[in-house]
Design an enzyme around this catalytic site. Structure first.
Site, PDB file in Angstrom:
ATOM      1  N   ASP A 124     -18.717 -18.237  50.918  1.00  0.00           N
ATOM      2  CA  ASP A 124     -17.286 -18.443  50.357  1.00  0.00           C
ATOM      3  C   ASP A 124     -17.116 -17.049  49.494  1.00  0.00           C
ATOM      4  O   ASP A 124     -18.265 -16.177  49.208  1.00  0.00           O
ATOM      5  CB  ASP A 124     -17.252 -19.474  49.216  1.00  0.00           C
ATOM      6  CG  ASP A 124     -16.425 -19.386  48.358  1.00  0.00           C
ATOM      7  OD1 ASP A 124     -15.188 -19.452  48.654  1.00  0.00           O
ATOM      8  OD2 ASP A 124     -16.647 -19.547  47.047  1.00  0.00           O
ATOM      9  N   ASP A 323     -19.095 -22.627  45.808  1.00  0.00           N
ATOM     10  CA  ASP A 323     -18.855 -22.731  44.532  1.00  0.00           C
ATOM     11  C   ASP A 323     -17.959 -23.810  44.098  1.00  0.00           C
ATOM     12  O   ASP A 323     -17.989 -24.723  42.962  1.00  0.00           O
ATOM     13  CB  ASP A 323     -19.043 -21.579  43.711  1.00  0.00           C
ATOM     14  CG  ASP A 323     -17.420 -21.031  43.938  1.00  0.00           C
ATOM     15  OD1 ASP A 323     -17.108 -20.711  45.002  1.00  0.00           O
ATOM     16  OD2 ASP A 323     -16.942 -20.815  42.783  1.00  0.00           O
ATOM     17  N   ASP A 327     -14.939 -25.888  48.192  1.00  0.00           N
ATOM     18  CA  ASP A 327     -15.838 -25.639  49.337  1.00  0.00           C
ATOM     19  C   ASP A 327     -16.728 -26.895  49.397  1.00  0.00           C
ATOM     20  O   ASP A 327     -17.687 -26.975  50.235  1.00  0.00           O
ATOM     21  CB  ASP A 327     -16.850 -24.747  48.444  1.00  0.00           C
ATOM     22  CG  ASP A 327     -16.238 -23.065  48.389  1.00  0.00           C
ATOM     23  OD1 ASP A 327     -15.504 -23.104  49.203  1.00  0.00           O
ATOM     24  OD2 ASP A 327     -16.610 -22.607  47.420  1.00  0.00           O
TER      25      ASP A 327
HETATM   26  P1  ADP Z   1     -12.087 -19.094  47.737  1.00  0.00           P
HETATM   27  O1  ADP Z   1     -12.187 -19.822  49.095  1.00  0.00           O
HETATM   28  O2  ADP Z   1     -12.193 -17.729  47.773  1.00  0.00           O
HETATM   29  O3  ADP Z   1     -13.169 -19.432  46.690  1.00  0.00           O
HETATM   30  P2  ADP Z   1      -9.915 -20.853  46.676  1.00  0.00           P
HETATM   31  O4  ADP Z   1      -9.918 -21.791  47.977  1.00  0.00           O
HETATM   32  O5  ADP Z   1     -10.569 -21.505  45.579  1.00  0.00           O
HETATM   33  O6  ADP Z   1     -10.635 -19.461  46.957  1.00  0.00           O
HETATM   34  O7  ADP Z   1      -8.694 -20.400  46.609  1.00  0.00           O
HETATM   35  C1  ADP Z   1      -7.648 -19.937  47.446  1.00  0.00           C
HETATM   36  C2  ADP Z   1      -6.353 -19.263  46.829  1.00  0.00           C
HETATM   37  O8  ADP Z   1      -5.735 -20.540  46.440  1.00  0.00           O
HETATM   38  C3  ADP Z   1      -6.398 -18.466  45.691  1.00  0.00           C
HETATM   39  O9  ADP Z   1      -6.801 -17.271  46.245  1.00  0.00           O
HETATM   40  C4  ADP Z   1      -4.982 -18.715  45.275  1.00  0.00           C
HETATM   41  O10 ADP Z   1      -4.294 -17.977  45.799  1.00  0.00           O
HETATM   42  C5  ADP Z   1      -4.864 -20.006  45.342  1.00  0.00           C
HETATM   43  N1  ADP Z   1      -5.200 -21.118  44.175  1.00  0.00           N
HETATM   44  C6  ADP Z   1      -6.198 -21.873  44.125  1.00  0.00           C
HETATM   45  N2  ADP Z   1      -6.553 -22.370  43.019  1.00  0.00           N
HETATM   46  C7  ADP Z   1      -5.381 -21.836  42.225  1.00  0.00           C
HETATM   47  C8  ADP Z   1      -5.313 -21.910  40.740  1.00  0.00           C
HETATM   48  N3  ADP Z   1      -5.902 -22.777  39.728  1.00  0.00           N
HETATM   49  N4  ADP Z   1      -4.416 -21.102  40.188  1.00  0.00           N
HETATM   50  C9  ADP Z   1      -3.796 -20.007  40.862  1.00  0.00           C
HETATM   51  N5  ADP Z   1      -4.048 -19.835  42.396  1.00  0.00           N
HETATM   52  C10 ADP Z   1      -4.901 -20.680  42.779  1.00  0.00           C
HETATM   53 MG    MG Z   2     -15.126 -19.974  45.352  1.00  0.00          MG
END
Ligand code: ADP
Ligand code: MG
Length: 466
Positions: A124, A323, A327
């Site tokens: 991730d 994390d 995920d």
């Molecule tokens: P990663 O897979 O890189 O860990 P996430 O799946 O957690 O990322 O988040 C993916 C996208 O969703 C972020 O890049 C953002 O655009 C959006 N996102 C998710 N949760 C939030 C939040 N609490 N506030 C703002 N944007 C969010």
């Molecule tokens: Mg993450």
């Protein structure tokens, strides 16, 4: 005055429960051990039956009692499977104890066996390859919106969020001395964003796909594209259904990420895969920095799971490191899931098979290496045990094996197999990678502070196998 309300006892945190699970790891038998247990029961019956036969048949043919009994007893001793039974669990539990000391909580021996067979690594991005503590770099108001007001509303909606981006938005407001209003009806959409009522307004903060179609949305999308092209993460703010602003956030890559990635690639002979919910520009930029060329961006939690399944259908055995809440399903789906403990959400820690509590990505290739070592030791042990039994039994049946020699051979092989497994308990067997601290005790900053998790290493200080 500081008022503190404790809502749960330290022993109830997810990490503490994971630590308890690790302490009880010896109760979960590895697949190899279960197989041996099944065989062993029948084998033992067979040994007793053969011993009786070896006594009765020669006596029936008029052999002398003493030498016949001696040969049968020697047979029973040397054919006993003590070393076989001791071949598997000591090495696996030794690695679990050793990993615990180095900040990786492996939930049980089954996990280690699975880990040794992994041939593909998926990672991730946010919170795993990056620190997961992004900072807001720009606030862009659309249609002349006031930036301070935008940030205030966004911070109000994000304040209850556990997501690194959410925490960053709330922190940015506090850093600018802005009030963070409390939110009603807070709802998190994993991998997308958050929504809440703040100061009577319906505030949506999250991924650019949340933008409404049509003109104002298009203008916001243009701003988003510009920001994403610079490798940053753009988060949009939609107020009462109207695009109101865009926040730019950037995160820093973990210093240990490139070394960990190249070591993982070397171990599985294949470049790791990046699975992220973030935009493709930010993902690619980071991928280049850490040395990954296989990037899947813009994934929702279910897309991450699907990506893992696709790999599995292609015959791969997948190790996923993640994390977040987003995920968790993929961590549960992967053959082995490892969660980053410091920034990690409770759900991810629960879904994972192992948790990295020392905030160091290099522990992942290290524990992978150790799982393979454990497998090699198990194979060596089983081979040694089987060889000794075969030779001694053959000797006893075909020639005259002196009883003391039989006892020495049998007990000797049992002791050697046991010690061979316990070798993996030694700190020196733990692999160290580029510049890693060789601290026996975790330093103070290794304690996952953010979640108030207790330090579980102490619980694991003692050797696991008994
Ligand atoms: P990663 O897979 O890189 O860990 P996430 O799946 O957690 O990322 O988040 C993916 C996208 O969703 C972020 O890049 C953002 O655009 C959006 N996102 C998710 N949760 C939030 C939040 N609490 N506030 C703002 N944007 C969010
Ligand atoms: Mg993450």
């Amino acid at each position: 005055m500081l008022t503190v309300r404790v809502e749960r006892a330290a022993a109830d945190t997810v990490l503490a429960r994971v630590a308890t699970q690790v302490e009880e790891a010896s109760e979960v038998k590895a697949a190899t051990q279960l197989f041996i247990d099944r065989i062993e029961q029948r084998y033992s019956v067979l040994v007793v039956a053969l011993t009786l036969t070896l006594t009765a048949v020669p006596l029936g043919f008029g052999a002398h009692f003493t030498p016949t009994l001696l040969r049968a007893m020697t047979f029973m001793i040397v054919a006993s499977p003590c070393a076989v039974v001791l071949a598997t669990m000591p090495p696996l539990l030794s690695v679990i104890a050793n990993a615990g000391r180095h900040g990786v909580l492996v939930k049980n021996a089954v996990v280690l066996e699975q880990m040794a067979g992994v041939d593909t690594v998926a990672l991730d991005k946010t919170g795993t390859l990056t620190h997961g503590s992004p900072r807001v770099t720009d606030i862009l108001g659309l249609a002349g919106r006031d930036e301070a007001q935008l940030l205030t509303l966004a911070a109000g909606a994000e304040a209850p969020s556990e997501h690194p981006l959410g925490r960053a938005v709330a922190a940015a407001a506090r850093a600018r001395g802005l009030p963070v209003p409390s939110a009603q009806g807070f709802r998190a959409r994993p991998g997308r964003g958050v929504q809440a009522i703040v100061d009577g307004r319906d505030v949506l903060v999250g991924h650019p796909v949340l933008l409404p179609d049509g003109d104002p949305g298009d203008r916001a999308r243009a701003v988003v594209n510009d920001l994403e092209n610079t490798g940053r993460t753009a988060v949009v703010i939609v107020i009462d259904g109207h695009p109101a602003g865009v926040l730019a956030l950037s995160d820093t890559v973990r210093r240990d990420a490139p070394v960990a990635v190249s070591e993982l690639a070397r171990l599985v002979q294949r470049s790791p895969v990046l699975l992220t919910g973030d935009n493709v520009h930010a993902a690619r930029r980071l991928a280049v920095e850490v040395g990954i060329d296989n990037v899947h961006a813009g994934l929702l939690p279910q897309d991450k799971t699907a990506a893992v399944r696709t790999l599995q259908h292609a015959g791969r055995r997948v190790l996923l490191v993640g994390d977040g809440v987003n995920d968790a399903p993929a961590l549960a789906t992967a053959d082995v899931g490892i969660a980053m403990g410091r920034a990690g959400s409770d759900l991810a820690l629960q879904a994972a098979d192992a948790v990295v509590v020392r905030d160091d990505l290099r522990t992942v290739p290290a524990v992978l290496t150790m799982s393979r070592r454990a497998r090699r030791v198990v194979i060596a042990n089983l081979t040694l045990a089987a060889t000794v039994i075969t030779v001694l039994v053959g000797w006893d049946l075909l020639a005259q094996l002196p009883l003391p020699l039989g006892v020495a051979g049998h007990e000797g092989s049992t002791v050697i197999v046991g010690l061979n497994g316990l070798r993996l308990l030694s700190r020196r067997t733990w692999p160290t990678l580029g510049g890693e601290r060789r601290a026996a005790q975790p330093a103070a900053d290794d304690v996952p502070a953010a979640n108030n998790h207790p330090q579980p290493q102490e619980a694991l200080a003692g050797p696991g196998p008994s």
